[in-house]
Design an enzyme around this catalytic site. Structure first.
Site, PDB file in Angstrom:
ATOM      1  N   GLY A   1      22.850  48.672  78.874  1.00 23.22           N
ATOM      2  CA  GLY A   1      21.914  47.904  78.066  1.00 23.22           C
ATOM      3  C   GLY A   1      22.249  46.435  78.064  1.00 23.22           C
ATOM      4  O   GLY A   1      21.878  45.682  78.963  1.00 23.22           O
TER       5      GLY A   1
ATOM      6  N   LYS B   1      17.256  59.954  73.727  1.00 31.58           N
ATOM      7  CA  LYS B   1      18.401  59.059  73.548  1.00 31.58           C
ATOM      8  C   LYS B   1      18.757  59.058  72.072  1.00 31.58           C
ATOM      9  O   LYS B   1      17.881  58.916  71.210  1.00 31.58           O
ATOM     10  CB  LYS B   1      18.085  57.639  74.006  1.00 31.58           C
TER      11      LYS B   1
ATOM     12  N   HIS C   1      24.553  57.271  72.894  1.00 26.74           N
ATOM     13  CA  HIS C   1      25.255  56.009  72.628  1.00 26.74           C
ATOM     14  C   HIS C   1      26.458  56.348  71.745  1.00 26.74           C
ATOM     15  O   HIS C   1      26.302  56.995  70.702  1.00 26.74           O
ATOM     16  CB  HIS C   1      24.323  55.034  71.908  1.00 26.74           C
TER      17      HIS C   1
ATOM     18  N   GLN D   1       9.358  55.540  76.504  1.00 25.65           N
ATOM     19  CA  GLN D   1      10.079  55.944  75.292  1.00 25.65           C
ATOM     20  C   GLN D   1       9.234  55.691  74.045  1.00 25.65           C
ATOM     21  O   GLN D   1       8.669  54.608  73.885  1.00 25.65           O
ATOM     22  CB  GLN D   1      11.406  55.202  75.152  1.00 25.65           C
TER      23      GLN D   1
ATOM     24  N   ASN E   1      26.408  55.937  77.080  1.00 20.91           N
ATOM     25  CA  ASN E   1      25.928  54.579  76.834  1.00 20.91           C
ATOM     26  C   ASN E   1      26.831  53.904  75.810  1.00 20.91           C
ATOM     27  O   ASN E   1      27.244  54.518  74.842  1.00 20.91           O
ATOM     28  CB  ASN E   1      24.474  54.659  76.333  1.00 20.91           C
ATOM     29  N   GLY E   2      27.119  52.627  76.070  1.00 23.05           N
ATOM     30  CA  GLY E   2      27.914  51.865  75.113  1.00 23.05           C
ATOM     31  C   GLY E   2      29.113  51.190  75.749  1.00 23.05           C
ATOM     32  O   GLY E   2      29.986  51.864  76.307  1.00 23.05           O
TER      33      GLY E   2
ATOM     34  N   CYS F   1      17.674  54.182  67.665  1.00 25.75           N
ATOM     35  CA  CYS F   1      17.529  52.802  67.202  1.00 25.75           C
ATOM     36  C   CYS F   1      18.125  52.644  65.804  1.00 25.75           C
ATOM     37  O   CYS F   1      17.749  53.353  64.874  1.00 25.75           O
ATOM     38  CB  CYS F   1      16.063  52.385  67.184  1.00 25.75           C
TER      39      CYS F   1
END
Length: 333
Positions: free
Chosen positions: A230, A143, A173, A74, A206-207, A104
């Site tokens: 994660g 992502k 996410h 990544q 995700n999350g 991010c």
């Protein structure tokens, strides 16, 4: 169920992905996650500027091992040309795919227009992605987050535009950048992308997945192709195995025994010492100990020693001592 494919890479019927986490998703941690069932893993995110300048820390993050495959490297950055060059360098390390970080939320990344910051400039996001897809022969994945804040959520449009320029899978996410890691991830927005008739690539959610029960519930409710995990995996790589077992049988696996926890912690520490410098290997293990031994009564004095000692042999001896002293802690009644 049919196998999920990212272009020609088979990643399982309902793949569990290890999230790329800075100072966490390094080769030592990836090793113990792979042993416990992670189907697809990613490196820590790597600065495109660091790669093209041959910065030692960035280059070291390109290290991948055959037992980790399939694996993605990544990259992140705010300059299209730098990202294109970095993608070419990353391809040279021979991963299975290249992943772009558009998620991010930390200030030093997002406020410079990289990571989730690019969600404020979707045309640039599309152009950057297009250039990277053209640059490499490997599949490119992304992502991202839902948006910068609640007023900028255009995730369906983002997904369609990125698919149009050639990405082969998308992980979302379910929070905005403004939320950071607070509040609850909104998987209904992820489901909107997955269920949109124009979306044909795999969509991973995700999350907030922190238990086998929640993983199965979200799989059934939101219809995603797989789940990325994660924070719940930090110091607890068994989460992947537990989710797979629960999905297959409806039964909850017993927690890992103390002997298993100590064994994995010691192997993780050994690999960390070998892969990094002794000082750095010891330092970066510290974030994992709390979760490896979560739930042990009266553990604080041991935890203090684990996170303060800089002597490798002392740490190995202390882990053995913990194993003997608390050996019955996680035994099933």
């Amino acid at each position: 169920m049919a196998l999920v494919k990212i272009e020609n890479i088979e990643v399982g019927e309902f793949p569990l992905l290890l999230a790329p986490m800075e100072d966490v998703s390094d080769p030592p941690f990836r090793a113990v996650c792979k042993e416990n069932g992670a189907d697809l893993m990613y490196t820590e995110f790597i600065s495109s500027e660091g790669l093209i300048r041959n910065a030692a820390k960035s280059v070291q993050k390109l290290d991948i091992y055959d037992y980790e495959r399939p694996i993605g490297i990544q990259i992140f950055g705010d300059k299209i040309e730098s990202m294109r060059e970095a993608a070419a360098i990353a391809e040279g390390a021979q991963p299975e795919l290249i992943d772009i970080n558009y998620g991010c939320p930390v200030k030093k990344v997002a406020c410079k227009g990289a990571g989730a910051g690019i969600l404020l400039d979707i045309p640039k996001m599309q152009k950057m992605t297009e250039e990277i897809v053209k640059q490499v022969s490997l599949p490119v994945t992304v992502k991202t987050r839902l948006g910068w804040d609640d007023s900028t959520i255009r995730i369906v449009e983002v997904a369609k535009r990125l698919q149009d320029v050639g990405i082969k899978a998308l992980t979302i996410h379910g929070r905005t950048r403004k939320q950071m890691y607070k509040g609850v991830a909104d998987w209904t927005k992820i489901a909107e992308v997955k269920n949109h008739p124009d979306i044909h690539i795999p969509i991973f959610g995700n999350g907030d997945i922190d238990s086998p029960q929640k993983a199965l519930e979200y799989k059934n409710e939101y219809g995603v192709d797989g789940i990325m995990i994660g924070r719940a995996s930090i110091g607890y790589p068994w989460i992947f195995k537990e989710i797979k077992h629960y999905m297959a049988t409806g039964e909850t696996l017993p927690p890992p025994t103390m002997a298993e926890r100590v064994d994995v912690a010691k192997r993780h520490l050994q690999f960390s010492l070998e892969w990094k410098s002794e000082r750095q290997g010891i330092y970066e293990m510290r974030r994992h100990y709390t979760n490896y031994f979560r739930g042990i009564p009266n553990f604080k004095p041991y935890r203090t020693q684990l996170v303060e000692s800089e002597d490798p042999q002392f740490l190995f001896d202390l882990l053995d001592e913990i194993g003997h002293k608390f050996e019955d802690t996680f035994m099933m009644a």
